[in-house]
Design a protein around this motif. Structure first.
Motif, PDB file in Angstrom:
ATOM      1  N   LEU A 154      10.939 -15.666 -26.064  1.00  0.00           N
ATOM      2  CA  LEU A 154      10.550 -14.735 -27.125  1.00  0.00           C
ATOM      3  C   LEU A 154      11.319 -14.978 -28.418  1.00  0.00           C
ATOM      4  N   ARG A 155      12.592 -15.247 -28.290  1.00  0.00           N
ATOM      5  CA  ARG A 155      13.441 -15.468 -29.465  1.00  0.00           C
ATOM      6  C   ARG A 155      13.420 -16.917 -29.952  1.00  0.00           C
ATOM      7  N   LYS A 156      12.818 -17.805 -29.159  1.00  0.00           N
ATOM      8  CA  LYS A 156      12.778 -19.231 -29.497  1.00  0.00           C
ATOM      9  C   LYS A 156      14.180 -19.728 -29.834  1.00  0.00           C
ATOM     10  N   THR A 157      15.079 -19.545 -28.875  1.00  0.00           N
ATOM     11  CA  THR A 157      16.474 -19.914 -29.072  1.00  0.00           C
ATOM     12  C   THR A 157      17.040 -20.526 -27.802  1.00  0.00           C
ATOM     13  N   LEU A 212      21.885 -17.366 -27.844  1.00  0.00           N
ATOM     14  CA  LEU A 212      21.612 -15.997 -27.411  1.00  0.00           C
ATOM     15  C   LEU A 212      22.908 -15.306 -26.980  1.00  0.00           C
ATOM     16  N   MET A 213      23.745 -16.023 -26.231  1.00  0.00           N
ATOM     17  CA  MET A 213      25.018 -15.457 -25.783  1.00  0.00           C
ATOM     18  C   MET A 213      25.965 -15.228 -26.962  1.00  0.00           C
ATOM     19  N   ARG A 214      25.996 -16.156 -27.914  1.00  0.00           N
ATOM     20  CA  ARG A 214      26.824 -15.942 -29.104  1.00  0.00           C
ATOM     21  C   ARG A 214      26.368 -14.698 -29.866  1.00  0.00           C
ATOM     22  N   ASP A 215      25.052 -14.531 -29.995  1.00  0.00           N
ATOM     23  CA  ASP A 215      24.512 -13.344 -30.671  1.00  0.00           C
ATOM     24  C   ASP A 215      24.876 -12.071 -29.920  1.00  0.00           C
ATOM     25  N   ALA A 216      24.796 -12.118 -28.581  1.00  0.00           N
ATOM     26  CA  ALA A 216      25.146 -10.948 -27.770  1.00  0.00           C
ATOM     27  C   ALA A 216      26.623 -10.601 -27.922  1.00  0.00           C
ATOM     28  N   LEU A 217      27.481 -11.614 -27.917  1.00  0.00           N
ATOM     29  CA  LEU A 217      28.911 -11.379 -28.103  1.00  0.00           C
ATOM     30  C   LEU A 217      29.199 -10.794 -29.482  1.00  0.00           C
ATOM     31  N   GLU A 218      28.527 -11.305 -30.487  1.00  0.00           N
ATOM     32  CA  GLU A 218      28.707 -10.794 -31.846  1.00  0.00           C
ATOM     33  C   GLU A 218      28.241  -9.343 -31.938  1.00  0.00           C
ATOM     34  N   SER A 219      27.111  -9.030 -31.304  1.00  0.00           N
ATOM     35  CA  SER A 219      26.607  -7.652 -31.306  1.00  0.00           C
ATOM     36  C   SER A 219      27.554  -6.710 -30.577  1.00  0.00           C
ATOM     37  N   ALA A 220      28.089  -7.155 -29.449  1.00  0.00           N
ATOM     38  CA  ALA A 220      29.027  -6.332 -28.692  1.00  0.00           C
ATOM     39  C   ALA A 220      30.289  -6.087 -29.507  1.00  0.00           C
ATOM     40  N   ALA A 221      30.789  -7.120 -30.180  1.00  0.00           N
ATOM     41  CA  ALA A 221      31.986  -6.973 -31.007  1.00  0.00           C
ATOM     42  C   ALA A 221      31.714  -6.020 -32.160  1.00  0.00           C
ATOM     43  N   PHE A 222      30.547  -6.130 -32.784  1.00  0.00           N
ATOM     44  CA  PHE A 222      30.195  -5.233 -33.887  1.00  0.00           C
ATOM     45  C   PHE A 222      30.093  -3.798 -33.388  1.00  0.00           C
TER      46      PHE A 222
END
Length: 81
Positions: A31-34, A39-49
């Motif tokens: 779905l994200r074409k990634t 995807l894991m880097r984005d998830a880690l960044e979101s969790a940190a934010f």
């Protein structure tokens, strides 16, 4: 010889998941074409934010805030399930 990066990625994280979790992850990747790495880097960044932390502060925050982010991610918030 390649020049050394300013912030090289030297660390590897490994995790075991169920077949169902793999299917969900595969759907999210399509779905994200990634890639799984991005995807894991984005998830880690979101969790940190979400916790109000950054890599610069060493991730110092209350354990309850970190737990809330993990619960949020495990409920599919990050992947839209």
């Amino acid at each position: 010889m390649r020049p050394e990066e300013e912030n090289p990625r030297r660390n590897i994280i490994s995790v075991r998941i169920t077949d169902e979790e793999l299917e969900s992850l595969t759907r999210a990747l399509r779905l994200r074409k990634t890639t799984i790495s991005q995807l894991m880097r984005d998830a880690l960044e979101s969790a940190a934010f979400y916790c109000g932390t950054t890599a610069a502060d060493g991730g110092r925050r209350e354990a309850t805030e970190s737990k809330a982010a993990v619960v949020s991610l495990s409920r599919g918030t990050m992947f839209g399930d």
